[in-house]
Design an enzyme around this catalytic site. Structure first.
Site, PDB file in Angstrom:
ATOM      1  N   GLU A  25      21.819 -59.173 -45.897  1.00 44.08           N
ATOM      2  CA  GLU A  25      22.866 -59.005 -47.233  1.00 44.08           C
ATOM      3  C   GLU A  25      24.061 -59.126 -46.792  1.00 44.08           C
ATOM      4  OE1 GLU A  25      21.798 -54.588 -47.590  1.00 44.08           O
ATOM      5  OE2 GLU A  25      23.000 -54.363 -49.652  1.00 44.08           O
ATOM      6  N   ASN A 172      16.381 -53.072 -56.829  1.00 44.74           N
ATOM      7  CA  ASN A 172      16.356 -52.484 -55.503  1.00 44.74           C
ATOM      8  C   ASN A 172      16.656 -51.139 -55.447  1.00 44.74           C
ATOM      9  OD1 ASN A 172      16.566 -53.023 -52.453  1.00 44.74           O
ATOM     10  ND2 ASN A 172      18.689 -52.070 -52.836  1.00 44.74           N
ATOM     11  N   GLU A 173      15.976 -50.082 -54.871  1.00 44.62           N
ATOM     12  CA  GLU A 173      15.993 -48.971 -54.554  1.00 44.62           C
ATOM     13  C   GLU A 173      16.524 -48.359 -56.101  1.00 44.62           C
ATOM     14  OE1 GLU A 173      18.119 -48.039 -50.917  1.00 44.62           O
ATOM     15  OE2 GLU A 173      16.361 -48.921 -49.626  1.00 44.62           O
ATOM     16  N   GLU A 297      12.232 -53.542 -46.487  1.00 42.04           N
ATOM     17  CA  GLU A 297      13.144 -53.131 -45.570  1.00 42.04           C
ATOM     18  C   GLU A 297      12.586 -52.365 -44.728  1.00 42.04           C
ATOM     19  OE1 GLU A 297      16.863 -51.819 -47.264  1.00 42.04           O
ATOM     20  OE2 GLU A 297      16.621 -53.286 -49.092  1.00 42.04           O
ATOM     21  N   GLN A 346      18.498 -56.028 -40.426  1.00 39.67           N
ATOM     22  CA  GLN A 346      18.787 -57.120 -41.049  1.00 39.67           C
ATOM     23  C   GLN A 346      19.282 -58.453 -40.044  1.00 39.67           C
ATOM     24  OE1 GLN A 346      21.863 -56.837 -43.905  1.00 39.67           O
ATOM     25  NE2 GLN A 346      20.890 -55.050 -45.089  1.00 39.67           N
TER      26      GLN A 346
HETATM   27  O1  AHR Z   1      19.531 -52.471 -45.210  1.00 44.47           O
HETATM   28  C1  AHR Z   1      20.770 -51.412 -45.734  1.00 44.47           C
HETATM   29  C2  AHR Z   1      20.454 -50.755 -47.166  1.00 44.47           C
HETATM   30  O2  AHR Z   1      19.341 -50.096 -46.858  1.00 44.47           O
HETATM   31  C3  AHR Z   1      19.976 -51.833 -48.156  1.00 44.47           C
HETATM   32  O3  AHR Z   1      21.091 -52.178 -48.684  1.00 44.47           O
HETATM   33  C4  AHR Z   1      19.198 -50.673 -48.819  1.00 44.47           C
HETATM   34  O4  AHR Z   1      18.563 -51.431 -49.678  1.00 44.47           O
HETATM   35  C5  AHR Z   1      18.842 -49.626 -48.090  1.00 44.47           C
HETATM   36  O5  AHR Z   1      19.128 -48.667 -48.443  1.00 44.47           O
END
Ligand code: AHR
Length: 487
Positions: A25, A172-173, A297, A346
């Site tokens: 990211e 996303n979320e 994730e 990540q």
């Molecule tokens: O990985 C960090 C963050 O964690 C991501 O941006 C989000 O999708 C999650 O809350």
């Protein structure tokens, strides 16, 4: 001594390579100063990537990379990241700490990165502040071979042929920062958005809907009730291991007690319950398992390293993370029937990273080494491990996975306990003749690599195992991961 028998599965079951996926990211130093080199860096390739990082990642044979977020995806407008670099708009990354976002790394750079790594691309579309049209245009720009205005623009920007886009995430979320939506509202929006996500190369593109925040089973229930496999080929779930369970004080990445270590692994293994329960719901609506569960994730999330920017989520990585990664990958393999992809968060310098950098120096973390030791499981046939695994310290005594590919069998064993254990594996059903190689990753659960000492935790040849009459026996040190390749 723990005793097991390794057997072929009655029905062939292939471990999807994409369970070894990753996520990068625009957050902290993941992209800039991680994958993409700082202007002054001596490690910069002609194209601008960070050579040492790319070289190390290539060795892992990463199957898929998700980008540009995470939360950042919901603030990202893809047109900002194309065209002449000096003319790209400079914005502020309001999601992660408010640094300037130059957009120097954009669509062309991402797809080039995937080419360099030899992996599939997984784009996360902006549903939070973007539009359906914006997403549709991005997919066209990337995948079109028709002589459209967008295709011509891509060609003018240096890319003749369309790229392959096998995965597209929509939202996303969305239950949180991605829109604070209810599942029913999102499901209806999703049905509309996915309808305009059309790959112009007419090749398969898996559309992945935003799934639950860890144990929110109601979310999965509602999504499965309202959206079917013709519109959604994947439904995601996000789960992070936070040792204390409290976001405000998650716990230190390197300083923790033995009990905190054990508790972290127990929390990581909650993944087993999560996948079972989400799968149970999905099975009711989709018994043919057409919709994949995608662990978009996952990984450890600790307090940031003191002295670093709070919003950049930089953390060290110890043997504890290696055990966490090994046990979690094993859980994914046991859920291969439903879990078709998983992406560790990540790749570089953020959360449970594979690689850390500091100036022109870099190190491979203990987690990197687990992904390296386990890579033979990618696309291999899962074998059955018969035998009882007792609980010790409220954790499985050990965790084992075996797979076979070509004429070899890979056995990976993780001992999450702090004490030594012995195990025996009857491999007679597989007719293995010799140990081709055996590797061991071990150390104190707090052991980690630093820029001055980058090889404190790294795999060594394992001489603690013996194959005699197709019986493999071994002594596993406490807090260890072992990979044995047999022929
Ligand atoms: O990985 C960090 C963050 O964690 C991501 O941006 C989000 O999708 C999650 O809350």
């Amino acid at each position: 001594m723990l005793r097991f028998k390794v057997q072929p599965q009655t029905e062939a079951c292939i471990i999807p390579a994409a369970q070894y996926g990753h996520f990068s990211e625009h957050l902290g130093r993941c992209i800039y100063d991680g994958l993409w080199a700082d202007e002054k860096s001596r490690k910069k390739t002609e194209e601008g990537f960070r050579a040492d990082v790319i070289d190390a990642l290539k060795k892992l044979h990463i199957p898929v990379l998700r980008w540009p977020g995470g939360c950042f995806a919901d603030a990202y407008h893809w047109r900002d990241g194309i065209g002449a670099p000096q003319e790209r708009p400079v914005r502020v990354n309001t999601i992660w700490g408010w640094p300037l976002e130059t957009n120097r790394f954009g669509t062309h750079e991402f797809f080039r990165l995937c080419e360099l790594l030899g992996c599939d691309a997984y784009l996360a579309a902006n549903m939070g502040s973007g539009t359906v049209q914006e997403m549709a245009d991005w997919v066209e720009y990337v995948t079109s071979f028709y002589d459209t205005t967008l295709t011509k623009e891509r060609r003018k920007n240096g890319r003749q042929e369309p790229w392959r886009l096998p995965y597209l995430g929509i939202g996303n979320e969305v239950w949180g920062g991605g829109g604070y939506m209810t599942p029913d509202h999102y499901a209806d929006l999703y049905r509309n958005w996915q309808n305009f996500a059309k790959p112009y190369d007419h090749k398969p593109m898996m559309k992945i809907a935003c799934g639950a925040n860890s144990g929110d089973y109601h979310w999965t229930e509602r999504m499965m009730a309202r959206v079917d496999a013709s519109m959604m080929q994947g439904l995601s779930v996000h789960y992070y291991t936070v040792p204390s369970g409290i976001w405000e004080h998650k716990g230190d990445a390197v300083q923790f007690t033995d009990e905190e270590y054990l508790e972290t692994i127990r929390k990581a293994l909650y993944m087993e319950e999560l996948l079972s329960k989400h799968s149970e719901i999905m099975d009711r609506y989709d018994p043919e398992k057409k919709v994949a569960l995608v662990v978009d994730e996952w990984g450890s999330w600790y307090d940031v390293t003191p002295g670093t920017e709070e919003a950049y989520l930089y953390q060290q990585n110890t043997m504890r993370d290696a055990i966490l990664a090994a046990c979690t990958l094993h859980v994914f393999h046991r859920h291969t029937d439903r879990v078709k992809m998983a992406n560790l968060a990540q790749t570089v310098n953020v959360l449970q990273a594979l690689i850390l950098t500091e100036g022109d120096r870099m190190l491979c973390t203990p987690t990197y080494h687990v992904f390296d030791l386990f890579q033979g499981h990618q696309d291999a046939a899962l074998l059955t491990i018969a035998g009882d695994v007792p609980q010790i310290n409220d954790l499985p005594a050990i965790s084992v996975i075996a797979s076979c590919k070509d004429d070899g069998m890979l056995l990976t064993i993780c001992n999450p306990q702090l004490t030594e254990q012995t195990a025996a594996f009857d491999c007679s059903a597989l007719h293995v003749r010799a140990i081709q190689n055996a590797k061991l990753l071990t150390g104190d659960c707090r052991a980690h690599n630093t820029f001055d000492h980058p090889d404190v935790v790294c795999p060594v040849a394992f001489d603690g195992c013996l194959l005699e009459k197709e019986q493999l026996t071994m002594t596993l040190p406490g807090c260890s991961v072992v990979a044995v390749m047999l022929r």
